[in-house]
Write a protein that holds these residues in place. Structure first.
Motif, PDB file in Angstrom:
ATOM      1  N   PRO A   1      28.678  62.270  32.489  1.00 52.16           N
ATOM      2  CA  PRO A   1      28.683  61.354  33.637  1.00 52.16           C
ATOM      3  C   PRO A   1      28.710  59.877  33.259  1.00 52.16           C
ATOM      4  O   PRO A   1      29.144  59.040  34.053  1.00 52.16           O
ATOM      5  N   ASP A   2      28.286  59.559  32.028  1.00 48.48           N
ATOM      6  CA  ASP A   2      28.300  58.154  31.578  1.00 48.48           C
ATOM      7  C   ASP A   2      29.228  58.001  30.386  1.00 48.48           C
ATOM      8  O   ASP A   2      29.483  58.953  29.657  1.00 48.48           O
ATOM      9  N   THR A   3      29.729  56.786  30.200  1.00 48.61           N
ATOM     10  CA  THR A   3      30.629  56.535  29.078  1.00 48.61           C
ATOM     11  C   THR A   3      30.621  55.053  28.709  1.00 48.61           C
ATOM     12  O   THR A   3      30.249  54.213  29.531  1.00 48.61           O
TER      13      THR A   3
ATOM     14  N   GLY B   1      30.439  43.478  27.351  1.00 49.58           N
ATOM     15  CA  GLY B   1      29.597  44.433  26.614  1.00 49.58           C
ATOM     16  C   GLY B   1      28.123  44.038  26.581  1.00 49.58           C
ATOM     17  O   GLY B   1      27.537  43.688  27.610  1.00 49.58           O
ATOM     18  N   ALA B   2      27.549  44.076  25.381  1.00 54.29           N
ATOM     19  CA  ALA B   2      26.098  43.824  25.225  1.00 54.29           C
ATOM     20  C   ALA B   2      25.739  42.387  25.616  1.00 54.29           C
ATOM     21  O   ALA B   2      24.591  42.098  25.914  1.00 54.29           O
ATOM     22  N   ASP B   3      26.712  41.511  25.652  1.00 54.93           N
ATOM     23  CA  ASP B   3      26.428  40.112  26.013  1.00 54.93           C
ATOM     24  C   ASP B   3      26.453  39.902  27.529  1.00 54.93           C
ATOM     25  O   ASP B   3      26.208  38.785  28.008  1.00 54.93           O
TER      26      ASP B   3
ATOM     27  N   PHE C   1      31.564  48.255  24.885  1.00 53.41           N
ATOM     28  CA  PHE C   1      32.508  49.295  25.299  1.00 53.41           C
ATOM     29  C   PHE C   1      33.639  49.377  24.297  1.00 53.41           C
ATOM     30  O   PHE C   1      33.900  48.423  23.550  1.00 53.41           O
ATOM     31  N   ASN C   2      34.297  50.543  24.280  1.00 54.71           N
ATOM     32  CA  ASN C   2      35.489  50.751  23.473  1.00 54.71           C
ATOM     33  C   ASN C   2      36.657  50.895  24.438  1.00 54.71           C
ATOM     34  O   ASN C   2      36.468  51.210  25.621  1.00 54.71           O
ATOM     35  N   MET C   3      37.886  50.622  23.986  1.00 51.70           N
ATOM     36  CA  MET C   3      39.053  50.782  24.848  1.00 51.70           C
ATOM     37  C   MET C   3      40.098  51.654  24.161  1.00 51.70           C
ATOM     38  O   MET C   3      40.238  51.598  22.939  1.00 51.70           O
ATOM     39  N   ARG C   4      40.737  52.487  24.945  1.00 51.33           N
ATOM     40  CA  ARG C   4      41.828  53.321  24.451  1.00 51.33           C
ATOM     41  C   ARG C   4      42.979  53.256  25.462  1.00 51.33           C
ATOM     42  O   ARG C   4      42.740  53.274  26.660  1.00 51.33           O
TER      43      ARG C   4
END
Ligand code: P6P
Length: 334
Positions: free
Chosen positions: A198-200, A227-229, A236-239
């Motif tokens: 459910p989370d990503t 992201g963390a900032d 986060f990652n991106m694809r």
């Protein structure tokens, strides 16, 4: 290692649905077609089939030789089961009638994108086939019989021609994935009961369209990039593969959110992806795996189609992320 079920054993012994009598042979034909397509794609360059044709599909996209080769394979193999009354393909504008001698029990409609992501095929990146099965109200179906909401699908699935060839489908009782053993020529159940986390922290979108998106999508992606900032508090990652089948399969396996939203690049088009043979089948699979699928404003499966090739904005994947973005659309609409 415990022996794996073949798809044949699964369809005979384990397929659970009210349409089993028809879907078992129909899915066997789909599996056969996808094996043939896998062979045709793999030999594409060897057979000189990597080029484009002089034709365009109904979307105005230049067709590749393999688009039509795979289209022809899917029709020839799937019309024989006796259960298909008519088909519809991304590659041709009109519905495709099945010859009368193949329609003894023709109560079903098969809608498909034979080669999704075909622009990737000549750069050797994963592509796929997407299919959707609907019940037909008529033995002589017309276009109107195809225009059913995604909730009416009795089966939906895809083949992924990647580092291995897989067939993933649902008949409304969960999602199961099968991997092809090309040496044996059989699909084996390798991914039973696929579930989307459910989370990503992984999002998929074509960033080059950023300036054309509506505010809720820009806000969501901006927060992922901070992201963390930022308020998300984690990176986060991106694809982006540019093959919907590859993106959705990755999301089924490890979570994620896939977005092809409404963009003003071509204001007359409601996004890029097609409802009947991309968004609807993938939405049924995603929801059956515990995920969510929305335009941002409504559940995709609830849309009443107005055309065979109509486009729709697509946001799908890990439920909590999709619902966050739906929330941003609601704020924007207020
Ligand atoms: P873009 C492939 O053409 C497709 O229909 C989907 O499979 C894919 O997600 C999308 O279009 C890619 O679009 O604009 O990145 O080429």
């Amino acid at each position: 290692m415990t022996p794996l079920y073949t798809i044949t054993e699964f369809l005979i012994d384990h397929l659970q649905c009210e349409h089993k009598e028809a879907l078992a042979p129909m899915l066997a034909d789909v599996a056969a077609a996808c094996k043939e397509i896998a062979v045709a794609i793999e030999a594409g360059a060897l057979n000189g089939n990597m080029g484009s044709l002089d034709s365009e599909n109904v979307q105005g996209e230049v067709q590749k030789a393999l688009d039509m080769i795979t289209h022809d394979i899917f029709i020839a193999t799937n019309q024989r089961s006796g259960y298909v009354a008519a088909m519809a393909s991304e590659e041709v504008a009109e519905i495709i009638e099945v010859p009368l001698n193949y329609r003894q029990n023709g109560d079903y409609l098969l809608v498909f994108d034979p080669l999704d992501g075909s622009s990737n095929v000549n750069v050797n990146i994963s592509v796929g086939t997407i299919f959707s099965i609907l019940k037909s109200a008529s033995k002589q179906p017309t276009l109107a019989d195809f225009l059913q909401a995604g909730t009416a699908q009795v089966c939906a699935g895809y083949a992924l021609y990647g580092t291995s060839t897989m067939l993933v489908f649902t008949t409304g009782k969960g999602v199961n994935g099968f991997t092809l053993d090309a040496k044996v020529g059989e699909f084996y159940l390798t991914h039973p009961n696929m579930q989307i986390t459910p989370d990503t922290q992984e999002f998929s979108i074509n960033m080059s369209n950023y300036r054309f998106w509506q505010e809720p999508v820009q806000r969501y992606v901006d927060e992922c990039l901070l992201g963390a900032d930022g308020i998300r508090g984690e990176d986060f990652n991106m694809r982006w593969v540019a093959s919907m089948v590859a993106e959705v399969h990755r999301i089924l396996v490890r979570g994620g959110i896939f977005m092809y939203p409404l963009d003003m690049k071509q204001p007359t088009k409601a996004g890029k992806l097609r409802l009947m043979y991309e968004a609807n089948p993938m939405s049924l699979i995603v929801e059956q795996a515990g995920g969510a699928a929305s335009t941002g404003l409504q559940r995709i499966l609830d849309i009443q189609p107005s055309g065979l090739h109509q486009r729709v904005p697509v946001i799908m994947g890990s439920r909590n992320e999709v619902e966050r973005l739906i929330g941003y659309h609601k704020i924007n609409a207020d």
